[in-house]
Motif scaffolding. Sequence first.
Motif, PDB file in Angstrom:
ATOM      1  N   PRO A  74      42.963  22.150   8.337  1.00  0.00           N
ATOM      2  CA  PRO A  74      44.188  22.934   8.473  1.00  0.00           C
ATOM      3  C   PRO A  74      44.915  23.126   7.152  1.00  0.00           C
ATOM      4  O   PRO A  74      45.943  23.801   7.105  1.00  0.00           O
ATOM      5  N   VAL A  75      44.389  22.516   6.076  1.00  0.00           N
ATOM      6  CA  VAL A  75      45.032  22.612   4.758  1.00  0.00           C
ATOM      7  C   VAL A  75      43.996  23.088   3.743  1.00  0.00           C
ATOM      8  O   VAL A  75      43.023  22.389   3.446  1.00  0.00           O
ATOM      9  N   LYS A  76      44.217  24.300   3.207  1.00  0.00           N
ATOM     10  CA  LYS A  76      43.284  24.874   2.241  1.00  0.00           C
ATOM     11  C   LYS A  76      44.066  25.616   1.162  1.00  0.00           C
ATOM     12  O   LYS A  76      45.120  26.181   1.421  1.00  0.00           O
ATOM     13  N   LYS A  77      43.510  25.606  -0.039  1.00  0.00           N
ATOM     14  CA  LYS A  77      44.131  26.357  -1.132  1.00  0.00           C
ATOM     15  C   LYS A  77      43.055  27.115  -1.884  1.00  0.00           C
ATOM     16  O   LYS A  77      41.863  26.796  -1.805  1.00  0.00           O
ATOM     17  N   ALA A  78      43.490  28.138  -2.637  1.00  0.00           N
ATOM     18  CA  ALA A  78      42.562  28.975  -3.393  1.00  0.00           C
ATOM     19  C   ALA A  78      43.046  29.109  -4.818  1.00  0.00           C
ATOM     20  O   ALA A  78      44.250  29.061  -5.102  1.00  0.00           O
ATOM     21  N   GLY A  79      42.085  29.270  -5.720  1.00  0.00           N
ATOM     22  CA  GLY A  79      42.388  29.545  -7.118  1.00  0.00           C
ATOM     23  C   GLY A  79      41.800  30.877  -7.503  1.00  0.00           C
ATOM     24  O   GLY A  79      41.986  31.883  -6.829  1.00  0.00           O
ATOM     25  N   ARG A  80      41.022  30.893  -8.589  1.00  0.00           N
ATOM     26  CA  ARG A  80      40.449  32.158  -9.050  1.00  0.00           C
ATOM     27  C   ARG A  80      39.307  32.607  -8.148  1.00  0.00           C
ATOM     28  O   ARG A  80      39.135  33.787  -7.889  1.00  0.00           O
ATOM     29  N   ARG A  81      38.488  31.654  -7.686  1.00  0.00           N
ATOM     30  CA  ARG A  81      37.396  32.016  -6.788  1.00  0.00           C
ATOM     31  C   ARG A  81      37.151  30.836  -5.844  1.00  0.00           C
ATOM     32  O   ARG A  81      37.505  29.702  -6.125  1.00  0.00           O
ATOM     33  N   GLY A  82      36.535  31.124  -4.717  1.00  0.00           N
ATOM     34  CA  GLY A  82      36.270  30.079  -3.750  1.00  0.00           C
ATOM     35  C   GLY A  82      37.549  29.510  -3.175  1.00  0.00           C
ATOM     36  O   GLY A  82      38.625  30.106  -3.283  1.00  0.00           O
ATOM     37  N   TYR A  83      37.444  28.346  -2.544  1.00  0.00           N
ATOM     38  CA  TYR A  83      38.627  27.692  -1.997  1.00  0.00           C
ATOM     39  C   TYR A  83      38.364  26.203  -1.871  1.00  0.00           C
ATOM     40  O   TYR A  83      37.211  25.732  -1.984  1.00  0.00           O
ATOM     41  N   THR A  84      39.420  25.440  -1.645  1.00  0.00           N
ATOM     42  CA  THR A  84      39.326  23.991  -1.496  1.00  0.00           C
ATOM     43  C   THR A  84      39.941  23.601  -0.167  1.00  0.00           C
ATOM     44  O   THR A  84      41.055  24.024   0.158  1.00  0.00           O
ATOM     45  N   ALA A  85      39.223  22.788   0.604  1.00  0.00           N
ATOM     46  CA  ALA A  85      39.701  22.293   1.895  1.00  0.00           C
ATOM     47  C   ALA A  85      39.928  20.789   1.792  1.00  0.00           C
ATOM     48  O   ALA A  85      39.145  20.074   1.155  1.00  0.00           O
ATOM     49  N   PHE A  86      41.008  20.310   2.414  1.00  0.00           N
ATOM     50  CA  PHE A  86      41.401  18.912   2.281  1.00  0.00           C
ATOM     51  C   PHE A  86      41.127  18.139   3.570  1.00  0.00           C
ATOM     52  O   PHE A  86      41.388  18.628   4.675  1.00  0.00           O
ATOM     53  N   TYR A  87      40.630  16.907   3.393  1.00  0.00           N
ATOM     54  CA  TYR A  87      40.283  16.029   4.504  1.00  0.00           C
ATOM     55  C   TYR A  87      40.826  14.624   4.243  1.00  0.00           C
ATOM     56  O   TYR A  87      41.213  14.289   3.118  1.00  0.00           O
ATOM     57  N   ARG A  88      40.831  13.810   5.281  1.00  0.00           N
ATOM     58  CA  ARG A  88      41.267  12.420   5.157  1.00  0.00           C
ATOM     59  C   ARG A  88      40.197  11.611   4.422  1.00  0.00           C
ATOM     60  O   ARG A  88      39.014  11.669   4.760  1.00  0.00           O
ATOM     61  N   PHE A  89      40.615  10.856   3.425  1.00  0.00           N
ATOM     62  CA  PHE A  89      39.663  10.050   2.656  1.00  0.00           C
ATOM     63  C   PHE A  89      39.077   8.947   3.528  1.00  0.00           C
ATOM     64  O   PHE A  89      39.805   8.212   4.202  1.00  0.00           O
ATOM     65  N   GLY A  90      37.751   8.836   3.482  1.00  0.00           N
ATOM     66  CA  GLY A  90      37.084   7.812   4.278  1.00  0.00           C
ATOM     67  C   GLY A  90      35.995   7.102   3.495  1.00  0.00           C
ATOM     68  O   GLY A  90      34.991   6.688   4.072  1.00  0.00           O
ATOM     69  N   GLY A  91      36.202   6.963   2.183  1.00  0.00           N
ATOM     70  CA  GLY A  91      35.218   6.273   1.356  1.00  0.00           C
ATOM     71  C   GLY A  91      34.159   7.172   0.766  1.00  0.00           C
ATOM     72  O   GLY A  91      33.165   6.686   0.194  1.00  0.00           O
ATOM     73  N   GLU A  92      34.348   8.490   0.864  1.00  0.00           N
ATOM     74  CA  GLU A  92      33.357   9.417   0.304  1.00  0.00           C
ATOM     75  C   GLU A  92      33.231   9.223  -1.207  1.00  0.00           C
ATOM     76  O   GLU A  92      34.159   8.770  -1.874  1.00  0.00           O
ATOM     77  N   ARG A  93      32.085   9.608  -1.730  1.00  0.00           N
ATOM     78  CA  ARG A  93      31.853   9.595  -3.177  1.00  0.00           C
ATOM     79  C   ARG A  93      31.747  11.035  -3.668  1.00  0.00           C
ATOM     80  O   ARG A  93      31.225  11.912  -2.971  1.00  0.00           O
ATOM     81  N   GLY A 100      19.549  26.432  -5.586  1.00  0.00           N
ATOM     82  CA  GLY A 100      18.903  27.124  -6.689  1.00  0.00           C
ATOM     83  C   GLY A 100      19.763  27.028  -7.933  1.00  0.00           C
ATOM     84  O   GLY A 100      20.108  25.944  -8.377  1.00  0.00           O
ATOM     85  N   LYS A 101      20.166  28.158  -8.466  1.00  0.00           N
ATOM     86  CA  LYS A 101      21.000  28.186  -9.658  1.00  0.00           C
ATOM     87  C   LYS A 101      22.482  28.385  -9.338  1.00  0.00           C
ATOM     88  O   LYS A 101      23.300  28.536 -10.241  1.00  0.00           O
ATOM     89  N   VAL A 102      22.819  28.355  -8.053  1.00  0.00           N
ATOM     90  CA  VAL A 102      24.180  28.686  -7.642  1.00  0.00           C
ATOM     91  C   VAL A 102      24.939  27.420  -7.252  1.00  0.00           C
ATOM     92  O   VAL A 102      24.476  26.631  -6.428  1.00  0.00           O
ATOM     93  N   SER A 103      26.106  27.232  -7.854  1.00  0.00           N
ATOM     94  CA  SER A 103      26.975  26.112  -7.503  1.00  0.00           C
ATOM     95  C   SER A 103      27.663  26.414  -6.180  1.00  0.00           C
ATOM     96  O   SER A 103      28.387  27.394  -6.055  1.00  0.00           O
ATOM     97  N   VAL A 104      27.436  25.563  -5.169  1.00  0.00           N
ATOM     98  CA  VAL A 104      27.907  25.848  -3.815  1.00  0.00           C
ATOM     99  C   VAL A 104      29.085  24.970  -3.409  1.00  0.00           C
ATOM    100  O   VAL A 104      30.079  25.465  -2.872  1.00  0.00           O
ATOM    101  N   LEU A 105      29.009  23.651  -3.654  1.00  0.00           N
ATOM    102  CA  LEU A 105      30.001  22.731  -3.093  1.00  0.00           C
ATOM    103  C   LEU A 105      30.174  21.514  -3.981  1.00  0.00           C
ATOM    104  O   LEU A 105      29.208  20.969  -4.515  1.00  0.00           O
ATOM    105  N   ASP A 106      31.450  21.088  -4.134  1.00  0.00           N
ATOM    106  CA  ASP A 106      31.776  19.807  -4.748  1.00  0.00           C
ATOM    107  C   ASP A 106      32.510  18.952  -3.735  1.00  0.00           C
ATOM    108  O   ASP A 106      33.476  19.417  -3.105  1.00  0.00           O
ATOM    109  N   VAL A 107      32.066  17.719  -3.564  1.00  0.00           N
ATOM    110  CA  VAL A 107      32.834  16.721  -2.828  1.00  0.00           C
ATOM    111  C   VAL A 107      33.681  15.998  -3.869  1.00  0.00           C
ATOM    112  O   VAL A 107      33.156  15.384  -4.796  1.00  0.00           O
TER     113      VAL A 107
END
Length: 256
Positions: A74-93, A100-107
């Motif tokens: 329910p909480v998302k923000k955008a910058g120049r391209r793409g977007y960022t979605a926020f979640y509850r921290f649960g020990g993720e790394r 391929g050559k395309v950057s898709v996702l950052d945790v």
Amino acid sequence: MLPLRPREKSPAIRGWQRFCTETAGPHLLRQWMRVPDANIGVCLGPASGVTALDFDEDADGLHGRIVELVGDSPVKKAGRRGYTAFYRFGGERSRHYSSGKVSVLDVLATGRQTVVPASVHPEGANYRWLTERTLENTPAGELPELRPEAMAEVARLLRPAKALFTPRVSHRGRMADALRCISPDVPYPVWRDVGMALKDELGEAGFPLWVEWSAGGEKYPGSEQARRVWDSFRGEGIHAATLFYHAVRHGYRVSR
């Protein structure tokens, strides 16, 4: 809340990573609010209770498939391209995924931060909330969790792209992947060589990447000094292979 340099993504203070695991006191927060024209960042991890999924390029509709697996936020923000979605921290790394050559996702988790509205992007656009709910009016405990089984499915869907170890690498994303394996607190000659490699391969487009990486370290001299060092590079024979050499020494995996 973390003060960032004006119109930049890099923090305005050193040692900021500790605020991923410990809360800043009221005195520090008051000091940070007095930083002139500062952009605003949020430290991710146990202190804030927040993890972010940074959706970059939507290769082959992968973004939609990821959201189907982890659930929408329910909480998302955008910058120049793409977007960022926020979640509850649960020990993720923190983890980076490409297709391929395309950057898709950052945790983005402990040790990382992300810029939030109403900050100004280095290219001039304003960061903006995409949702009515924001991090200001949504406690971390009300954010959805990233279920481990869902993230395991994401990992299977987005296995990191294999990088080629070649004298010259044409894709910026591969160099960014390699940088994530190198501590920005390396000795000065290595820090300089990384900058030379980026400039040789990417030209001026490599400078923001070098600064963003450098800013994560205790030794970061600031963007003005970094710019002076960058401008002094005149093609000293340091190429992309040098960056990958250092990355491999710090755990970066390549295939031949």
